[in-house]
Enzyme design. Structure first.
Site, mmCIF file in Angstrom:
data_model
loop_
_atom_site.group_PDB
_atom_site.id
_atom_site.type_symbol
_atom_site.label_atom_id
_atom_site.label_comp_id
_atom_site.label_asym_id
_atom_site.label_seq_id
_atom_site.Cartn_x
_atom_site.Cartn_y
_atom_site.Cartn_z
ATOM 1 N N HIS A 147 0.866 -1.197 0.000
ATOM 2 C CA HIS A 147 0.000 0.000 0.000
ATOM 3 C C HIS A 147 0.895 1.237 0.000
ATOM 4 C CE1 HIS A 147 -3.162 2.863 1.127
ATOM 5 N NE2 HIS A 147 -4.044 1.908 0.887
ATOM 6 N N ASP A 172 -45.470 28.906 2.738
ATOM 7 C CA ASP A 172 -45.350 27.600 2.062
ATOM 8 C C ASP A 172 -46.749 27.080 1.700
ATOM 9 O OD1 ASP A 172 -44.477 25.098 1.234
ATOM 10 O OD2 ASP A 172 -44.158 24.328 3.263
HETATM 11 C C1 SPV Z 1 -40.626 20.795 2.925
HETATM 12 O O1 SPV Z 1 -39.443 20.753 3.235
HETATM 13 O O2 SPV Z 1 -41.129 21.749 2.344
HETATM 14 C C2 SPV Z 1 -41.494 19.657 3.222
HETATM 15 C C3 SPV Z 1 -41.196 18.809 4.380
HETATM 16 O O3 SPV Z 1 -42.484 19.498 2.556
HETATM 17 S S1 SPV Z 1 -42.108 19.457 5.712
HETATM 18 O O4 SPV Z 1 -41.786 20.855 5.871
HETATM 19 O O5 SPV Z 1 -41.763 18.677 6.889
HETATM 20 O O6 SPV Z 1 -43.532 19.287 5.400
HETATM 21 MG MG MG Z 2 -42.956 21.072 1.295
#
Ligand code: SPV
Ligand code: MG
Length: 432
Positions: free
Chosen positions: A89, A204
């Site tokens: 090695h 979101d």
């Molecule tokens: C995200 O990361 O946007 C997800 C996972 O969908 S969670 O936030 O846990 O829903």
């Molecule tokens: Mg998500």
């Protein structure tokens, strides 16, 4: 004639390897142990060439008598089988992650009076440097797209971290730590709806449209080579979803995860605090089928995310849906939970593992975060996604800095929370 054993991954061959084989040849018959794809993937990245291709190359190098498989990082099983007089090695493994392996080789050889012969390291070649160069060149959509399926077939657990722009993409791409005899890194990138939306200052709720999501994808594609999984929210209308699948596939994204909800989507971690409606099994199956029919390659994956535990619909409902979604063609199942403990996820795993047509299982341990990857893998989880941790760690640091500047009416005190200017200037090479 004495027997010499040399182990290598042989993925990128250079004159250093030839030198080791030549030196070995001087001592006896050279048997080369080639690391399997699984072993290489377990400690760095998956190999550029597969095992058979690497075996073919090494078998044709002068001085090699025989090529065998080494299917552990540890040499011991092969050493016990061959009982070589010598192991050869490079001397570069005395320090660093391989030093434990070296120690074990010496101990094992002692049993029959074998000897470790170390050859001075060939200066001027470094696999990690060559690897970096390859990364700089980048990758093609074709190669990147197929990487996730390959990883799932090679690794017991695929580890994914979120990125929401080029910089965080680079963090997922490049962060490595040494631990024991392994170098640990992330296998791929999750483009979270939560983080992508938050980075844009939006909630979101599927408000950030596909064009904008694809801009984030593109930004990350430009500076990384690891496989990408897009959080596709509900996937939208079936008629729209088929275009999304094709766009992602064309770009080289490896997978989309869609969740079985309808109406105004809210983040799952709100659980039942907000109104959220689960899709019907039939409609979600139709979406999966339409997506699978729309894709043009075999590599792209459509992963179905089950929200039954989040919405308190129960384990039986989750299992029923997993069966139905697999039957509709889902390439993977993601089971989500917002409990602090992993119990309901583990209960799901136990039932899921009884399926005959099981597909890879994905978990997102954000709230049940005390469980370790090994435990999830033992339960049958194939992929773990750390879904929001880079943005969650960056935000508090940024707010602290902003507050410090306001309080002190200058930035001197905020230096404590910031990296030096010199470092940020050179963080991304090529700026000078
Ligand atoms: C995200 O990361 O946007 C997800 C996972 O969908 S969670 O936030 O846990 O829903
Ligand atoms: Mg998500």
């Amino acid at each position: 004639m004495k027997t010499v054993y040399i182990a290598m991954s042989a993925d990128i061959i250079h004159h250093g390897h030839i030198n080791i084989i030549k030196e070995g040849r001087k001592l006896g018959n050279v048997i080369v142990g080639i690391l399997t794809d699984e072993v290489i993937a377990s400690y760095k990245r998956f190999p550029l060439l597969n095992f058979e291709q690497r075996k073919e190359i090494i078998s044709n190098i002068a001085g090699v008598s025989k090529v065998i498989k080494q299917d552990t990082l540890d040499y011991t099983p092969n050493l016990l089988a061959i009982r070589p007089d010598y192991v050869v090695h490079g001397d570069d493994w005395r320090e660093g992650p391989q030093k434990h392996i070296r120690k074990k080789v010496i101990e094992t050889l002692k049993e029959w009076g074998g000897e470790l012969v170390e050859i001075p390291y060939t200066e001027g070649v470094s696999i990690s440097l060559l690897d970096e160069k390859l990364q700089e060149i980048g990758t093609t959509p074709y190669i990147r797209r197929g990487k996730l399926r390959k990883l799932l077939s090679l690794k017991p657990m695929v580890r994914i971290l979120e990125a929401h722009n080029g910089l965080t993409g680079l963090i997922v791409e490049k962060t490595r730590v040494s631990s024991g005899d392994k170098i640990k890194s992330f296998d791929g990138i999750w483009i979270s709806s939560l983080c992508d939306s938050t980075a844009k200052g939006k909630p979101d709720i599927e408000l950030v449209d596909l064009t904008s999501r694809l801009n984030t994808v593109n930004e990350i594609l430009e500076v990384t080579t690891k496989p990408i999984i897009l959080d596709g929210d509900t996937g939208g209308k079936i008629e729209h979803f088929i275009y999304t699948v094709r766009s992602l596939e064309r770009l080289g994204v490896s997978a989309i995860i869609i969740e079985d909800k309808v109406g105004l989507k809210k983040n799952s971690l709100f659980g039942t605090d907000v109104e959220q409606t689960q899709d019907s099994i039939e409609n979600f199956q139709a979406k999966i089928r339409a997506g699978k029919k729309a894709q043009v390659t075999d590599d792209f994956m459509i992963i179905a995310r089950i929200e039954s535990l989040i919405l308190k619909a129960g384990l039986d409902d989750a299992i029923k849906r997993a069966k139905a979604y697999i039957e509709a063609g889902a390439d993977g199942i993601m089971i989500h939970s917002k409990e602090k403990k992993p119990d309901e996820i583990l209960a799901f795993c136990r039932e899921y593992n009884k399926f005959e047509n099981r597909v890879p299982l994905v978990a997102v341990p954000t709230s049940y975060n005390s469980i370790k990857e090994d435990e999830l893998a033992a339960a049958g989880v194939n992929m773990v996604i750390y879904a929001n941790h880079l943005i969650r760690s960056a935000y508090p640091a940024m707010v602290k800095t902003a507050e410090s500047i306001l309080l002190n009416e200058r930035s001197l005190e905020a230096e404590e929370y910031t990296m030096p200017i010199k470092e940020i200037l050179t963080l991304i090479p090529g700026g000078k």
